[in-house]
Motif scaffolding. Structure first.
Motif, PDB file in Angstrom:
ATOM      1  N   TRP A 117       0.835  -1.203   0.000  1.00 53.69           N
ATOM      2  CA  TRP A 117       0.000   0.000   0.000  1.00 53.69           C
ATOM      3  C   TRP A 117       0.869   1.252   0.000  1.00 53.69           C
ATOM      4  O   TRP A 117       1.683   1.444   0.892  1.00 53.69           O
ATOM      5  CB  TRP A 117      -0.920   0.018   1.232  1.00 53.69           C
ATOM      6  N   SER A 118       0.669   2.057  -1.011  1.00 55.44           N
ATOM      7  CA  SER A 118       1.327   3.347  -1.050  1.00 55.44           C
ATOM      8  C   SER A 118       0.257   4.411  -0.807  1.00 55.44           C
ATOM      9  O   SER A 118      -0.610   4.629  -1.656  1.00 55.44           O
ATOM     10  CB  SER A 118       1.986   3.509  -2.418  1.00 55.44           C
ATOM     11  N   ALA A 119       0.301   5.026   0.374  1.00 57.88           N
ATOM     12  CA  ALA A 119      -0.705   6.027   0.739  1.00 57.88           C
ATOM     13  C   ALA A 119      -0.249   7.378   0.202  1.00 57.88           C
ATOM     14  O   ALA A 119       0.353   8.175   0.908  1.00 57.88           O
ATOM     15  CB  ALA A 119      -0.888   6.073   2.251  1.00 57.88           C
ATOM     16  N   SER A 120      -0.521   7.575  -1.071  1.00 60.31           N
ATOM     17  CA  SER A 120      -0.137   8.812  -1.735  1.00 60.31           C
ATOM     18  C   SER A 120      -1.286   9.173  -2.662  1.00 60.31           C
ATOM     19  O   SER A 120      -2.442   8.864  -2.367  1.00 60.31           O
ATOM     20  CB  SER A 120       1.166   8.580  -2.502  1.00 60.31           C
ATOM     21  N   ASP A 121      -0.998   9.833  -3.754  1.00 61.68           N
ATOM     22  CA  ASP A 121      -2.036  10.215  -4.713  1.00 61.68           C
ATOM     23  C   ASP A 121      -1.518   9.883  -6.110  1.00 61.68           C
ATOM     24  O   ASP A 121      -0.322  10.011  -6.381  1.00 61.68           O
ATOM     25  CB  ASP A 121      -2.318  11.724  -4.594  1.00 61.68           C
ATOM     26  N   TYR A 131       4.350   3.602  -7.300  1.00 60.84           N
ATOM     27  CA  TYR A 131       4.108   2.592  -6.263  1.00 60.84           C
ATOM     28  C   TYR A 131       2.647   2.398  -5.873  1.00 60.84           C
ATOM     29  O   TYR A 131       2.371   1.625  -4.964  1.00 60.84           O
ATOM     30  CB  TYR A 131       5.028   2.855  -5.062  1.00 60.84           C
ATOM     31  N   ILE A 132       1.714   3.080  -6.546  1.00 64.09           N
ATOM     32  CA  ILE A 132       0.321   2.628  -6.474  1.00 64.09           C
ATOM     33  C   ILE A 132       0.022   1.880  -7.770  1.00 64.09           C
ATOM     34  O   ILE A 132      -0.504   0.778  -7.755  1.00 64.09           O
ATOM     35  CB  ILE A 132      -0.693   3.798  -6.327  1.00 64.09           C
ATOM     36  N   TYR A 157       2.102   1.250 -10.996  1.00 66.89           N
ATOM     37  CA  TYR A 157       2.908   0.362 -11.832  1.00 66.89           C
ATOM     38  C   TYR A 157       3.693  -0.730 -11.086  1.00 66.89           C
ATOM     39  O   TYR A 157       3.556  -1.913 -11.405  1.00 66.89           O
ATOM     40  CB  TYR A 157       3.838   1.196 -12.729  1.00 66.89           C
ATOM     41  N   ALA A 158       4.515  -0.342 -10.111  1.00 65.90           N
ATOM     42  CA  ALA A 158       5.415  -1.353  -9.529  1.00 65.90           C
ATOM     43  C   ALA A 158       4.673  -2.528  -8.876  1.00 65.90           C
ATOM     44  O   ALA A 158       5.023  -3.689  -9.136  1.00 65.90           O
ATOM     45  CB  ALA A 158       6.363  -0.689  -8.533  1.00 65.90           C
ATOM     46  N   PRO A 159       3.648  -2.271  -8.046  1.00 64.71           N
ATOM     47  CA  PRO A 159       3.013  -3.423  -7.388  1.00 64.71           C
ATOM     48  C   PRO A 159       2.446  -4.425  -8.395  1.00 64.71           C
ATOM     49  O   PRO A 159       2.552  -5.635  -8.196  1.00 64.71           O
ATOM     50  CB  PRO A 159       1.897  -2.794  -6.547  1.00 64.71           C
ATOM     51  N   LEU A 160       1.862  -3.934  -9.477  1.00 68.22           N
ATOM     52  CA  LEU A 160       1.268  -4.869 -10.435  1.00 68.22           C
ATOM     53  C   LEU A 160       2.349  -5.522 -11.302  1.00 68.22           C
ATOM     54  O   LEU A 160       2.250  -6.706 -11.635  1.00 68.22           O
ATOM     55  CB  LEU A 160       0.203  -4.182 -11.286  1.00 68.22           C
ATOM     56  N   LEU A 161       3.375  -4.788 -11.669  1.00 74.26           N
ATOM     57  CA  LEU A 161       4.472  -5.436 -12.412  1.00 74.26           C
ATOM     58  C   LEU A 161       5.014  -6.608 -11.603  1.00 74.26           C
ATOM     59  O   LEU A 161       5.402  -7.641 -12.140  1.00 74.26           O
ATOM     60  CB  LEU A 161       5.594  -4.426 -12.683  1.00 74.26           C
ATOM     61  N   ALA A 162       5.006  -6.453 -10.264  1.00 71.97           N
ATOM     62  CA  ALA A 162       5.573  -7.493  -9.400  1.00 71.97           C
ATOM     63  C   ALA A 162       4.549  -8.552  -9.003  1.00 71.97           C
ATOM     64  O   ALA A 162       4.866  -9.441  -8.209  1.00 71.97           O
ATOM     65  CB  ALA A 162       6.160  -6.835  -8.147  1.00 71.97           C
ATOM     66  N   GLY A 163       3.318  -8.455  -9.511  1.00 76.51           N
ATOM     67  CA  GLY A 163       2.299  -9.474  -9.179  1.00 76.51           C
ATOM     68  C   GLY A 163       1.741  -9.326  -7.780  1.00 76.51           C
ATOM     69  O   GLY A 163       1.248 -10.284  -7.186  1.00 76.51           O
ATOM     70  N   CYS A 164       1.814  -8.126  -7.228  1.00 76.84           N
ATOM     71  CA  CYS A 164       1.270  -7.864  -5.887  1.00 76.84           C
ATOM     72  C   CYS A 164      -0.160  -7.331  -5.999  1.00 76.84           C
ATOM     73  O   CYS A 164      -0.691  -7.170  -7.097  1.00 76.84           O
ATOM     74  CB  CYS A 164       2.122  -6.823  -5.165  1.00 76.84           C
ATOM     75  N   LEU A 197       3.845  -0.652   3.906  1.00 75.94           N
ATOM     76  CA  LEU A 197       3.197   0.652   3.662  1.00 75.94           C
ATOM     77  C   LEU A 197       4.261   1.664   3.260  1.00 75.94           C
ATOM     78  O   LEU A 197       5.344   1.696   3.832  1.00 75.94           O
ATOM     79  CB  LEU A 197       2.494   1.128   4.934  1.00 75.94           C
ATOM     80  N   PHE A 198       3.900   2.495   2.311  1.00 77.97           N
ATOM     81  CA  PHE A 198       4.776   3.583   1.862  1.00 77.97           C
ATOM     82  C   PHE A 198       3.965   4.864   1.960  1.00 77.97           C
ATOM     83  O   PHE A 198       2.876   4.961   1.402  1.00 77.97           O
ATOM     84  CB  PHE A 198       5.181   3.285   0.418  1.00 77.97           C
ATOM     85  N   THR A 199       4.497   5.861   2.658  1.00 79.57           N
ATOM     86  CA  THR A 199       3.827   7.161   2.676  1.00 79.57           C
ATOM     87  C   THR A 199       4.856   8.256   2.974  1.00 79.57           C
ATOM     88  O   THR A 199       6.053   8.002   2.959  1.00 79.57           O
ATOM     89  CB  THR A 199       2.644   7.170   3.679  1.00 79.57           C
ATOM     90  N   ALA A 200       4.373   9.467   3.204  1.00 79.94           N
ATOM     91  CA  ALA A 200       5.276  10.585   3.493  1.00 79.94           C
ATOM     92  C   ALA A 200       5.322  10.805   5.013  1.00 79.94           C
ATOM     93  O   ALA A 200       4.334  10.566   5.706  1.00 79.94           O
ATOM     94  CB  ALA A 200       4.774  11.844   2.799  1.00 79.94           C
ATOM     95  N   PRO A 201       6.455  11.284   5.537  1.00 85.83           N
ATOM     96  CA  PRO A 201       6.541  11.547   6.978  1.00 85.83           C
ATOM     97  C   PRO A 201       5.411  12.429   7.489  1.00 85.83           C
ATOM     98  O   PRO A 201       4.943  12.265   8.622  1.00 85.83           O
ATOM     99  CB  PRO A 201       7.903  12.236   7.127  1.00 85.83           C
ATOM    100  N   THR A 202       4.953  13.375   6.652  1.00 83.97           N
ATOM    101  CA  THR A 202       3.860  14.263   7.069  1.00 83.97           C
ATOM    102  C   THR A 202       2.657  13.472   7.567  1.00 83.97           C
ATOM    103  O   THR A 202       1.999  13.871   8.523  1.00 83.97           O
ATOM    104  CB  THR A 202       3.408  15.140   5.874  1.00 83.97           C
ATOM    105  N   ALA A 203       2.361  12.366   6.892  1.00 82.84           N
ATOM    106  CA  ALA A 203       1.205  11.561   7.296  1.00 82.84           C
ATOM    107  C   ALA A 203       1.404  11.060   8.724  1.00 82.84           C
ATOM    108  O   ALA A 203       0.470  11.076   9.537  1.00 82.84           O
ATOM    109  CB  ALA A 203       1.039  10.388   6.326  1.00 82.84           C
TER     110      ALA A 203
END
Ligand code: COA
Ligand code: AMP
Length: 646
Positions: free
Chosen positions: A286-290, A299-300, A302-309, A339-345
């Motif tokens: 999960w990449s909590a971004s936009d 990371y919402i 392309y990458a997760p689906l290329l990797a079969g996630c 999880l991937f997000t920004a420190p602000t979150a």
């Protein structure tokens, strides 16, 4: 302080040496992990250096590799996308097979509207699965998408429309910001009125919370069109053909169209999922971004689906939708491993729930790691997150331009001990150096310009959209043989990189990269303003916030408060709410050097409460003293510049 990481360092050292010493062999092997319609002639074409092209002569389709390939190889019934929208109460689970079918049909819609290989499609949409479907539909037929973040104003959208010249625009009736409905269609209409270029059609996703009027002859209803469209197959494209353009702030206020190719991008992103993020096919990432940011693209979508996630599309915020336990709920409910997000979150969650009370209500036992990027991870936030989550908290550093991490603690390559404040070491493929004014390497622990030796690895920008000259001038000219990141920093005696912030006029607000130049342009357009400067000052939640310093024209008698309110509104209208421009100080003059350069760096130091000295080149010392008083007044009144974590 060191943490618990298991640090053999061998896997990383081997991969790093291999990627540095023989990039062709290293990335050629990584590329074998993808499906190619035609194998490349050359892994790296160096013939037009300093412009490099990866996998020249190769042909593939990004959509095929991310979706159809998995349908064909046993993942058809696995979830590809989980859509979770706390703001509408809607959840949807989409398998790889269903996603393939929806993307193929929407590609048929685009084809029916005359969109062909190489044509551009602008996407101005909220966090709905249709946005991802629209992006993949473009990739499927070789069209080039350009997603524009919803928090930008129509003027910014218009600039991007004129630069990208799209045949079609994809939009929605609205976005939802916590409890506020943001109608997108009127914003698009204003942008199209401002733009010179005319797209032939707009496809509009009608959302139940707020429907909009369609413009006859131009607008098409998304679902109606998709229902009657015929599916279209993947079209092989050149590895070097553009997959997308993503605009990022330029120091001049004119955004730069970062180009991403198909081949290098797919190779690097797939490699990064396993080696940087330590994620296996079948796991939920999960990449909590936009979608509108590079993190969202890479990371919402392309990458997760290329990797079969399985990827999560979350239409909500870390707080307020409905509470500071939202991230933990999503992690538990959807079995998110990383999880991937920004420190602000995390600062937002910490502010609302400093003791982590919500965290205890959820089962987080299968959660494995948190990755943070987009802005500096301040040590206080690091320690808070680490103590709460009890899993590795990984700071990693990258840029829209690079598209994937430049420096990280690579979880798939045997992670290193953490040094809070550092994104650890360069990722294999990147040779990062700290250079002084003359381009000489700085010794350990000495701060300088952070530069990356050319050639950059696959997945990074090959150029700017239709503007090789600007690419070369902005990034490759300052230090021949290097890519200039625009960040300042240092490398310590153990090889750990520390990024200290931008050295140009770009500021990082809530993990978003914004140009003070474009805000200055908006402020300067006010009829009462003679001169202005916008600087970024430290903020405890959003890392930095813009502050406007304004000199009024002689004879202006209207009150400063009224003018300040108008300026705030002007920036909102011209740049967008995402600018977070709310603070203005009217001053008698701007402090300048004798050659007329505004002393932004010194003003920033004053605003941040850091130590500062009177620059010897200053024209009029009294001007700076006046600014110090104005900034101090603003600081006390509204609180900018309180140190992060303080
Ligand atoms: N469409 C329309 N408007 C948008 C928008 C979008 N997609 N995204 C943000 N905005 C608006 C917000 O509603 C807000 O408007 P307001 O001034 O009317 O309140 C304004 O832009 C500023 O947004 P933001 O800076 O995000 O502040 P916020 O108070 O709404 O949220 C956080 C603060 C910390 C919760 C949020 O910024 C966040 O979750 N950030 C971290 C994650 C992230 O997205 N990082 C990006 C890179 S990884
Ligand atoms: P963007 O292009 O919006 O992703 O912004 C890139 C910029 O964000 C970088 O040049 C840095 O200034 C900043 N940045 C991103 N990640 C980090 C990080 N981990 N540490 C410090 N700064 C970061």
């Amino acid at each position: 302080m060191h943490d618990f990481y298991d640090a053999t360092g061998f896997a990383y050292a081997n991969a790093y040496a291999a990627a540095t010493n023989d990039p062709e062999a290293f990335w050629g092997a990584a590329a074998d992990d993808l499906h190619w319609d035609r194998r490349w002639d050359q892994v790296l074409d160096r013939s037009a250096a300093p412009l490099y092209r990866w996998f020249a002569g190769g042909e593939l389709n990004t959509c095929y590799n991310a979706i159809d390939h998995h349908v064909a190889t046993g993942r058809a019934d696995q979830l590809a996308v989980i859509y979770d929208s706390p703001v509408t109460g809607v959840k949807r689970r989409i398998t790889y097979r269903e996603l393939r079918d929806e993307v193929a049909r929407f590609a048929g819609v685009l084809r029916g509207l005359g969109v062909a290989k190489g044509d551009r499609v602008i996407i101005y949409m909220p966090m709905t699965p249709e946005t991802l479907i629209g992006m993949y539909a473009c990739a499927r037929i070789g069209a080039v998408h350009s997603v524009v973040f919803g928090g930008f104003a129509p003027q910014e959208l218009a600039v991007r429309i004129d630069d990208a010249q799209p045949k079609v625009v994809l939009t929605a009736s609205c976005g939802i910001e916590v409890q506020k409905v943001v109608p997108y269609k009127p914003l698009l209409d204003v942008a199209l009125a401002l733009a010179t270029h005319r797209p032939a059609h707009c496809v509009v996703l009608q959302r139940d919370v707020h429907r909009c009027e369609l413009t006859a002859g131009r607008d098409i209803d998304w679902h109606e069109a998709a229902a009657s469209a015929s599916p279209v197959d993947c079209v092989p494209v050149k590895a070097t053909d553009p997959l997308y353009i993503l605009y990022t702030s330029g120091t001049t206020g004119v955004p730069k169209g970062v180009v991403r190719d198909n081949g290098g991008h797919a190779v690097a992103l797939k490699w990064s999922m396993k080696n940087v993020y330590g994620v296996e096919p079948g796991e939920v990432f999960w990449s909590a971004s936009d979608f509108g940011w590079a993190v969202g693209h890479s990371y919402i979508v392309y990458a997760p689906l290329l990797a079969g996630c399985t990827t999560v599309v979350h239409e909500g915020k870390p707080v307020g939708t409905p509470d500071a336990g939202e991230f933990w709920r999503v992690i538990e409910e959807h079995d998110v491993r990383v999880l991937f997000t920004a420190p602000t979150a995390f600062r937002a969650i910490k502010r609302e729930d400093p003791k982590g009370t919500f965290y205890g209500k959820y089962d987080m036992s299968r959660f494995r790691a948190l990755f943070l990027a987009g802005e500096r991870l301040d040590p206080d936030t690091y320690h808070w997150a680490r103590a709460l989550l009890q899993v590795p908290v990984i700071d990693h550093w990258w840029q829209t331009e690079t598209g994937w991490p430049v420096a990280a603690n690579c979880m798939g390559l045997g992670a290193f001990p953490v040094k809070p404040g550092s994104p650890t070491k360069p990722v294999p493929g990147y040779v990062v150096e700290i250079l002084d004014e003359d381009g000489a390497a700085m010794p350990a622990n000495k701060e300088g310009a952070v530069a990356i030796r050319l050639p950059l690895p696959p997945g990074t920008l090959p150029t700017l959209w239709r503007n090789d000259a600007r690419y070369i001038e902005t990034y490759l000219s300052r230090y021949p043989g290097y890519y200039l990141t625009g960040d300042g920093g240092y490398i310590d005696e153990d090889g750990y990189l520390f990024i200290m912030g931008r050295v140009d006029d770009i500021i990082i607000v809530a993990g978003h990269n914004l140009s003070t130049g474009s805000m200055e342009q908006a402020v300067a357009s006010h009829p009462d303003v003679a001169e202005c400067a916008v600087i970024g000052v430290r903020d405890a939640l959003k890392s930095q916030l813009p502050v406007g310093l304004v000199v009024l024209k002689a004879g202006v008698t209207r009150t400063h408060d009224v003018i300040a309110t108008e300026l705030v509104q002007l920036v909102r209208e011209q740049v967008g709410p995402v600018a977070n421009f709310r603070q203005v100080a009217v001053v008698a003059r701007l402090p300048k050097t004798r050659s007329g350069k505004v002393l932004r760096k010194t003003m920033r130091a004053i605003a941040d409460g850091d130590g500062w000295t009177m620059p010897p080149t200053i024209d009029d010392p009294a001007a700076l003293e006046e600014i110090a008083v104005a900034l101090q007044t603003l600081r006390l009144a509204k609180g900018p510049g309180s140190p992060i974590g303080g």
